[in-house]
Motif scaffolding. Structure first.
Motif, PDB file in Angstrom:
ATOM      1  N   ILE A  17       4.430  -3.881  18.018  1.00 11.47           N
ATOM      2  CA  ILE A  17       4.449  -5.340  17.894  1.00 11.47           C
ATOM      3  C   ILE A  17       5.454  -5.790  16.841  1.00 11.47           C
ATOM      4  CG2 ILE A  17       3.070  -7.320  17.109  1.00 11.47           C
ATOM      5  CD1 ILE A  17       0.651  -5.954  18.458  1.00 11.47           C
ATOM      6  N   THR A  18       5.554  -5.045  15.745  1.00 11.37           N
ATOM      7  CA  THR A  18       6.414  -5.456  14.625  1.00 11.37           C
ATOM      8  C   THR A  18       7.776  -4.774  14.640  1.00 11.37           C
ATOM      9  OG1 THR A  18       5.435  -3.741  13.198  1.00 11.37           O
ATOM     10  CG2 THR A  18       4.419  -5.932  13.163  1.00 11.37           C
ATOM     11  N   ALA A  19       8.111  -4.110  15.732  1.00  8.28           N
ATOM     12  CA  ALA A  19       9.344  -3.316  15.775  1.00  8.28           C
ATOM     13  C   ALA A  19      10.585  -4.143  15.458  1.00  8.28           C
ATOM     14  CB  ALA A  19       9.486  -2.652  17.142  1.00  8.28           C
ATOM     15  N   ASN A  20      10.659  -5.372  15.943  1.00  5.32           N
ATOM     16  CA  ASN A  20      11.844  -6.205  15.728  1.00  5.32           C
ATOM     17  C   ASN A  20      11.526  -7.464  14.931  1.00  5.32           C
ATOM     18  OD1 ASN A  20      13.805  -4.627  17.221  1.00  5.32           O
ATOM     19  ND2 ASN A  20      12.664  -5.218  19.053  1.00  5.32           N
ATOM     20  N   THR A  21      10.460  -7.402  14.141  1.00  3.49           N
ATOM     21  CA  THR A  21      10.093  -8.545  13.314  1.00  3.49           C
ATOM     22  C   THR A  21      10.040  -8.111  11.856  1.00  3.49           C
ATOM     23  OG1 THR A  21       7.712  -8.108  13.486  1.00  3.49           O
ATOM     24  CG2 THR A  21       8.695  -9.494  15.188  1.00  3.49           C
ATOM     25  N   PHE A  22       9.841  -9.084  10.965  1.00  2.00           N
ATOM     26  CA  PHE A  22       9.712  -8.776   9.546  1.00  2.00           C
ATOM     27  C   PHE A  22       8.362  -8.094   9.339  1.00  2.00           C
ATOM     28  CE2 PHE A  22       9.741 -10.300   4.961  1.00  2.00           C
ATOM     29  CZ  PHE A  22      10.793  -9.480   4.606  1.00  2.00           C
ATOM     30  N   TYR A  23       8.385  -6.822   9.002  1.00  2.00           N
ATOM     31  CA  TYR A  23       7.186  -5.988   8.990  1.00  2.00           C
ATOM     32  C   TYR A  23       6.138  -6.498   8.002  1.00  2.00           C
ATOM     33  CZ  TYR A  23       4.225  -1.878   8.409  1.00  2.00           C
ATOM     34  OH  TYR A  23       3.149  -1.023   8.337  1.00  2.00           O
ATOM     35  N   GLN A  24       4.875  -6.374   8.393  1.00  2.00           N
ATOM     36  CA  GLN A  24       3.751  -6.653   7.503  1.00  2.00           C
ATOM     37  C   GLN A  24       2.766  -5.499   7.583  1.00  2.00           C
ATOM     38  OE1 GLN A  24       1.314 -10.084   8.438  1.00  2.00           O
ATOM     39  NE2 GLN A  24       0.127  -9.921   6.548  1.00  2.00           N
ATOM     40  N   ASN A  25       2.448  -4.911   6.425  1.00  2.00           N
ATOM     41  CA  ASN A  25       1.386  -3.907   6.429  1.00  2.00           C
ATOM     42  C   ASN A  25       0.035  -4.630   6.493  1.00  2.00           C
ATOM     43  OD1 ASN A  25       0.368  -4.405   3.645  1.00  2.00           O
ATOM     44  ND2 ASN A  25       2.351  -3.577   3.015  1.00  2.00           N
ATOM     45  N   ARG A  26      -1.029  -3.878   6.619  1.00  2.00           N
ATOM     46  CA  ARG A  26      -2.333  -4.513   6.867  1.00  2.00           C
ATOM     47  C   ARG A  26      -3.365  -4.163   5.803  1.00  2.00           C
ATOM     48  NH1 ARG A  26      -3.497  -2.928  12.981  1.00  2.00           N
ATOM     49  NH2 ARG A  26      -2.722  -0.906  12.257  1.00  2.00           N
ATOM     50  N   LEU A  27      -2.897  -3.918   4.583  1.00  2.00           N
ATOM     51  CA  LEU A  27      -3.826  -3.617   3.505  1.00  2.00           C
ATOM     52  C   LEU A  27      -4.581  -4.876   3.091  1.00  2.00           C
ATOM     53  CD1 LEU A  27      -2.043  -1.042   3.399  1.00  2.00           C
ATOM     54  CD2 LEU A  27      -2.372  -1.079   0.917  1.00  2.00           C
ATOM     55  N   ALA A  28      -5.858  -4.716   2.817  1.00  2.00           N
ATOM     56  CA  ALA A  28      -6.701  -5.814   2.355  1.00  2.00           C
ATOM     57  C   ALA A  28      -6.669  -5.873   0.830  1.00  2.00           C
ATOM     58  CB  ALA A  28      -8.134  -5.603   2.847  1.00  2.00           C
ATOM     59  N   PRO A  29      -7.121  -6.980   0.236  1.00  2.00           N
ATOM     60  CA  PRO A  29      -7.106  -7.088  -1.229  1.00  2.00           C
ATOM     61  C   PRO A  29      -7.762  -5.910  -1.948  1.00  2.00           C
ATOM     62  CG  PRO A  29      -7.507  -9.243  -0.293  1.00  2.00           C
ATOM     63  CD  PRO A  29      -7.505  -8.277   0.861  1.00  2.00           C
ATOM     64  N   PHE A  30      -8.939  -5.465  -1.484  1.00  2.85           N
ATOM     65  CA  PHE A  30      -9.620  -4.378  -2.192  1.00  2.85           C
ATOM     66  C   PHE A  30      -8.801  -3.093  -2.157  1.00  2.85           C
ATOM     67  CE2 PHE A  30     -11.044  -3.455   2.122  1.00  2.85           C
ATOM     68  CZ  PHE A  30     -11.195  -2.072   2.156  1.00  2.85           C
ATOM     69  N   GLN A  31      -8.005  -2.901  -1.093  1.00  2.00           N
ATOM     70  CA  GLN A  31      -7.173  -1.704  -1.010  1.00  2.00           C
ATOM     71  C   GLN A  31      -6.001  -1.769  -1.985  1.00  2.00           C
ATOM     72  OE1 GLN A  31      -6.737  -2.119   3.336  1.00  2.00           O
ATOM     73  NE2 GLN A  31      -7.581  -0.045   3.515  1.00  2.00           N
ATOM     74  N   TRP A  32      -5.452  -2.971  -2.196  1.00  6.49           N
ATOM     75  CA  TRP A  32      -4.395  -3.109  -3.196  1.00  6.49           C
ATOM     76  C   TRP A  32      -4.936  -2.820  -4.587  1.00  6.49           C
ATOM     77  CZ3 TRP A  32       0.405  -2.689  -2.196  1.00  6.49           C
ATOM     78  CH2 TRP A  32       0.928  -3.131  -0.980  1.00  6.49           C
ATOM     79  N   ARG A  33      -6.120  -3.306  -4.874  1.00 12.57           N
ATOM     80  CA  ARG A  33      -6.714  -3.016  -6.183  1.00 12.57           C
ATOM     81  C   ARG A  33      -6.891  -1.504  -6.362  1.00 12.57           C
ATOM     82  NH1 ARG A  33     -11.950  -5.761  -9.160  1.00 12.57           N
ATOM     83  NH2 ARG A  33     -11.957  -4.337 -10.937  1.00 12.57           N
ATOM     84  N   GLU A  34      -7.397  -0.847  -5.341  1.00 10.60           N
ATOM     85  CA  GLU A  34      -7.598   0.599  -5.425  1.00 10.60           C
ATOM     86  C   GLU A  34      -6.282   1.335  -5.649  1.00 10.60           C
ATOM     87  OE1 GLU A  34      -9.551   1.487  -1.763  1.00 10.60           O
ATOM     88  OE2 GLU A  34     -11.536   0.817  -2.452  1.00 10.60           O
ATOM     89  N   LEU A  35      -5.197   0.866  -5.009  1.00  2.00           N
ATOM     90  CA  LEU A  35      -3.902   1.521  -5.183  1.00  2.00           C
ATOM     91  C   LEU A  35      -3.417   1.421  -6.627  1.00  2.00           C
ATOM     92  CD1 LEU A  35      -1.655   0.694  -2.078  1.00  2.00           C
ATOM     93  CD2 LEU A  35      -2.513   2.907  -2.816  1.00  2.00           C
ATOM     94  N   PHE A  36      -3.531   0.247  -7.220  1.00  3.86           N
ATOM     95  CA  PHE A  36      -3.086   0.080  -8.609  1.00  3.86           C
ATOM     96  C   PHE A  36      -3.938   0.919  -9.556  1.00  3.86           C
ATOM     97  CE2 PHE A  36      -0.574  -3.364  -6.985  1.00  3.86           C
ATOM     98  CZ  PHE A  36       0.467  -3.497  -7.888  1.00  3.86           C
ATOM     99  N   GLU A  37      -5.227   0.937  -9.332  1.00  3.61           N
ATOM    100  CA  GLU A  37      -6.095   1.729 -10.204  1.00  3.61           C
ATOM    101  C   GLU A  37      -5.836   3.219 -10.030  1.00  3.61           C
ATOM    102  OE1 GLU A  37      -9.880  -1.339 -10.688  1.00  3.61           O
ATOM    103  OE2 GLU A  37      -9.901   0.144  -9.058  1.00  3.61           O
ATOM    104  N   ALA A  38      -5.534   3.644  -8.801  1.00  5.79           N
ATOM    105  CA  ALA A  38      -5.245   5.060  -8.551  1.00  5.79           C
ATOM    106  C   ALA A  38      -3.963   5.504  -9.253  1.00  5.79           C
ATOM    107  CB  ALA A  38      -5.136   5.316  -7.051  1.00  5.79           C
ATOM    108  N   GLN A  39      -3.042   4.559  -9.493  1.00  4.99           N
ATOM    109  CA  GLN A  39      -1.796   4.880 -10.193  1.00  4.99           C
ATOM    110  C   GLN A  39      -1.946   4.796 -11.709  1.00  4.99           C
ATOM    111  OE1 GLN A  39       1.142   5.996  -9.232  1.00  4.99           O
ATOM    112  NE2 GLN A  39       0.679   6.061  -7.040  1.00  4.99           N
TER     113      GLN A  39
END
Length: 385
Positions: A316-338
């Motif tokens: 669907i996003t092959a020829n569009t401006f890509y958007q990942n599908r991470l939710a807010p809680f997943q972004w928080r987990e990524l920052f804390e994991a780093q």
């Protein structure tokens, strides 16, 4: 009185003669504004279609106009393509050039981000840095300014007197800029300048000194406005996952509505940590809802993208401006994991989906709690200790 155009740079819109056959590129707010603008003026060109790379929009109608695959452009026999999309302007420009079209002759880029959003981001980052005592002392980096450096200029202008502060702006695209010429955006810079005295008083900085530092960043040559200063560096094309700055070089790294577009979220967060000094801070606003739900065509909701498998979403996003599908809680987990220490985490919106929509989600997303499903968009302020 004309309604102000937020998503369109009216200076870049060509004076097409009445009857000129035109196609718009981008089934979004920019095309809607431009059509309204022309309707109010009268004697507008003949718009025959709206082009969009999103296959889920193709075949729908956009204010009575057909939304078409750009590959069908040769069928339309148009004299001009007006690109109203903003975030995808770079790839669209390359796409049209591969079809044999020449910029300025066959197509023009007229989209821009709303000034109101840029000013809101500026207010937010200024107040957060002041609140947490994290005002940059040596250098800060802004990822994804979208061709407008009002935030960078304001932070430089609001810095304490005699501070040798340096700003770095990094983007994946040039957004049709002719750096350091910023003449086409002069009205937007003027709006940020008008805001400086208010922000300076909040920070207990001399408004007069802030305005003087702002003015010193710009020069005029032959009627053009140039943003020429050794305090500001613009680097492109660079992506969030590979930032062009040394380890531990930045006091602040900020971005607004950028992280949701990266294909390697873990690497982007790791890069943020890499270039921050110990004690430095990341200020990130992430727009996690399905961006198709912002459009004026189709029937997408903020979580429509969760109906698809990863493979389907890539198609669907092959020829569009890509958007990942991470939710807010997943972004928080990524920052804390780093190893970041969370100073502030705030969910900005809620979307309560009906049961039928939740039942239609792909299995990859069904294991989330109801609260996690509802959370949309987030603000993260995180320190590197």
């Amino acid at each position: 009185m004309d309604t102000p155009l937020e998503w369109i740079n009216v200076r870049a819109v060509p004076d097409a003669a009445p009857g000129t056959r035109v196609a718009l590129f981008g089934a979004g707010n920019g095309s809607r504004e431009l059509l309204r603008h022309w309707a109010g003026k009268g004697g507008s060109p003949e718009v025959v279609a709206v082009l969009d790379n999103n296959p889920t929009l193709q075949g729908h109608r956009f204010q009575s106009l057909p939304i078409m695959d750009p590959a069908r452009l040769p069928e339309l026999d148009v004299q001009l393509v007006i690109v109203t999309t903003v975030s995808g302007a770079g790839p669209v420009s390359e796409q049209l050039q591969t079809m044999g079209l020449r910029q300025e002759r066959d197509f023009v880029l007229v989209g821009r981000y709303p000034t109101a959003g840029c000013i809101a981001n500026l207010r937010s980052v200024v107040r957060l840095l002041d609140q947490y005592g994290k005002w940059p002392e040596q250098s800060f980096l802004h990822v994804g300014p979208g061709g407008f450096f009002g935030l960078e200029c304001a932070l430089l202008a609001l810095s304490p007197e005699n501070a040798e502060l340096r700003g770095v702006a990094v983007d994946a695209y040039a957004f049709d800029m002719h750096w350091p010429d910023v003449t086409l955006l002069e009205d937007r810079y003027a709006q940020v300048r008008d805001l400086l005295p208010e922000l300076a008083r909040e920070l207990h900085v001399s408004p007069k000194a802030a305005l003087e530092r702002w003015d010193a960043l710009f020069t005029r040559q032959a009627g053009r406005l140039l943003l020429e200063s050794n305090q500001l560096k613009f680097a492109f094309p660079h992506r969030f996952s590979c930032l062009p700055e040394p380890d531990g070089s930045q006091d602040v790294v900020c971005s607004f509505a950028v992280l949701e577009h990266v294909r390697a979220p873990e690497r982007a967060v790791a890069e943020t940590r890499r270039i921050l000094r110990p004690g430095g801070v990341a200020v990130m606003q992430v727009t996690t809802q399905d961006h198709r739900s912002f459009g004026v065509a189709g029937d997408h909701t903020p979580i429509s993208y969760r109906r698809h498998s990863e493979e389907e979403w890539e198609t669907i996003t092959a020829n569009t401006f890509y958007q990942n599908r991470l939710a807010p809680f997943q972004w928080r987990e990524l920052f804390e994991a780093q190893g970041f220490r969370m100073l502030e985490y705030r969910v900005l919106k809620q979307y309560v989906a009906p049961k039928q929509e939740l039942d239609e989600l792909h299995p990859d997303f069904r294991g989330w709690s109801r609260e996690q499903q509802q959370e949309m968009d987030c603000l993260i302020v995180a320190a590197r200790d």
